[in-house]
Design a protein around this motif. Structure first.
Motif, PDB file in Angstrom:
ATOM      1  N   ARG A 131      -1.243  -5.818  -4.155  1.00 27.76           N
ATOM      2  CA  ARG A 131       0.214  -5.669  -4.234  1.00 27.76           C
ATOM      3  C   ARG A 131       0.833  -5.027  -2.983  1.00 27.76           C
ATOM      4  NH1 ARG A 131       1.094  -3.296  -9.545  1.00 27.76           N
ATOM      5  NH2 ARG A 131       0.617  -5.412 -10.235  1.00 27.76           N
ATOM      6  N   PRO A 132       0.171  -4.074  -2.330  1.00 31.83           N
ATOM      7  CA  PRO A 132       0.784  -3.488  -1.119  1.00 31.83           C
ATOM      8  C   PRO A 132       1.086  -4.515  -0.030  1.00 31.83           C
ATOM      9  CG  PRO A 132      -0.963  -2.062  -1.911  1.00 31.83           C
ATOM     10  CD  PRO A 132      -1.035  -3.316  -2.730  1.00 31.83           C
ATOM     11  N   ILE A 135       4.351  -6.065  -1.066  1.00 38.44           N
ATOM     12  CA  ILE A 135       5.440  -5.110  -0.832  1.00 38.44           C
ATOM     13  C   ILE A 135       5.767  -5.023   0.657  1.00 38.44           C
ATOM     14  CG2 ILE A 135       6.093  -2.682  -0.983  1.00 38.44           C
ATOM     15  CD1 ILE A 135       4.413  -2.518  -3.550  1.00 38.44           C
ATOM     16  N   ASP A 139       9.311  -5.865   2.423  1.00 37.20           N
ATOM     17  CA  ASP A 139      10.012  -4.864   3.222  1.00 37.20           C
ATOM     18  C   ASP A 139      10.323  -5.376   4.628  1.00 37.20           C
ATOM     19  OD1 ASP A 139       9.987  -3.081   1.129  1.00 37.20           O
ATOM     20  OD2 ASP A 139       8.267  -1.935   1.868  1.00 37.20           O
ATOM     21  N   ALA A 161       6.010  -5.312  -8.298  1.00 41.99           N
ATOM     22  CA  ALA A 161       6.021  -4.813  -6.919  1.00 41.99           C
ATOM     23  C   ALA A 161       7.321  -4.100  -6.595  1.00 41.99           C
ATOM     24  CB  ALA A 161       5.787  -5.960  -5.946  1.00 41.99           C
ATOM     25  N   LEU A 162       8.411  -4.535  -7.234  1.00 43.25           N
ATOM     26  CA  LEU A 162       9.719  -3.927  -7.006  1.00 43.25           C
ATOM     27  C   LEU A 162      10.050  -2.851  -8.034  1.00 43.25           C
ATOM     28  CD1 LEU A 162      11.848  -7.100  -6.178  1.00 43.25           C
ATOM     29  CD2 LEU A 162      10.754  -5.529  -4.590  1.00 43.25           C
ATOM     30  N   SER A 163       9.090  -2.568  -8.918  1.00 43.76           N
ATOM     31  CA  SER A 163       9.298  -1.586 -10.005  1.00 43.76           C
ATOM     32  C   SER A 163      10.464  -1.979 -10.897  1.00 43.76           C
ATOM     33  CB  SER A 163       9.510  -0.175  -9.420  1.00 43.76           C
ATOM     34  OG  SER A 163       8.395   0.232  -8.666  1.00 43.76           O
ATOM     35  N   SER A 182      15.526  -3.959  -2.136  1.00 37.80           N
ATOM     36  CA  SER A 182      15.860  -2.962  -1.094  1.00 37.80           C
ATOM     37  C   SER A 182      17.370  -2.778  -0.981  1.00 37.80           C
ATOM     38  CB  SER A 182      15.260  -3.387   0.252  1.00 37.80           C
ATOM     39  OG  SER A 182      13.859  -3.464   0.177  1.00 37.80           O
TER      40      SER A 182
END
Length: 224
Positions: A131-132, A135, A139, A161-163, A182
């Motif tokens: 997942r990182p 993310i 980003d 991933a975006l919570s 974001s």
């Protein structure tokens, strides 16, 4: 419109990424069995400043894992890239190999899991470990205004991933969800995965898939 790029990103895992022991073992097995295959985490493919981000689940064993490019070498790529060309998100000729003339236009394709999993089924911990990279890709892409999730797992992984809570944006083929990425508005579109299994069973037809892309094209053109 951004110029297309086909090179991998620094946001991709290293060739010998050690994060998932089961996937490492599977990768090593196929390096031994098929040493001429790519057999490594598959990098993202497309523009570096896209309006559309397409999120798949994982590389196919004889598709992207063999060729090193997402959705290249198996049936899913036939339908995906034909549709992307028709709707202006790709150009050139798709010939199921990474050195063909295909280029993505204003679009990027990535996978929730970058290494091929046995039986095309990554585990929960493997999805979480990768997942990182998703993310980091998100980003680095402030230009994205539309995301296409190919299948429920890709959809759920993207939201996690975006919570973002899944209950507010349930996976439904053809649906569009207004979300915040974001701090900016983004539309998340859902489609059943363009796999041969889904098309052979009639779960996903060519017209159904094209309808999703028609909605994406309209959205991207409106927000450009």
């Amino acid at each position: 419109m951004p110029e297309p790029h086909t090179a991998g990103f620094a946001l991709d895992p290293a060739r010998d990424c050690p994060l998932c022991p089961r996937l490492v073992a599977f990768r090593e097995e196929h390096r031994r069995l098929s040493p001429d295959w790519f057999n490594a985490p598959v990098p993202s493919f497309g523009d570096k400043a896209p309006s559309l981000l397409i999120v798949g689940l994982a590389p196919g064993l004889r598709g992207a894992n063999r060729t090193g490019r997402p959705f290249t070498g198996d049936y899913a790529g036939d339908l995906l890239y034909e549709t992307m060309i028709d709707f202006g998100f790709a150009r050139g000729v798709y010939e199921a190999r990474p050195d063909d003339s295909l280029e993505l236009v204003d679009a990027l394709i990535t996978n929730a899991v970058r290494c091929v999993p046995p039986e095309n089924k990554p585990t929960g911990p493997e999805i979480k470990a990768c997942r990182p990279f998703l993310i980091a890709t998100l980003d680095a892409m402030p230009s994205v205004s539309a995301v296409l999730a190919l299948g429920r797992i890709a959809h759920d992984t993207f939201l996690t991933a975006l919570s973002l809570p899944r209950a507010r944006s349930p996976f439904v083929h053809g649906a569009g969800h207004d979300i915040q990425l974001s701090g900016r508005p983004v539309k998340l579109f859902d489609s059943y995965h363009c796999s041969r299994y889904n098309t052979n069973t009639g779960r996903l037809t060519r017209d159904m898939f094209r309808s999703v892309f028609a909605s994406i094209r309209a959205h991207v053109d409106t927000t450009a």
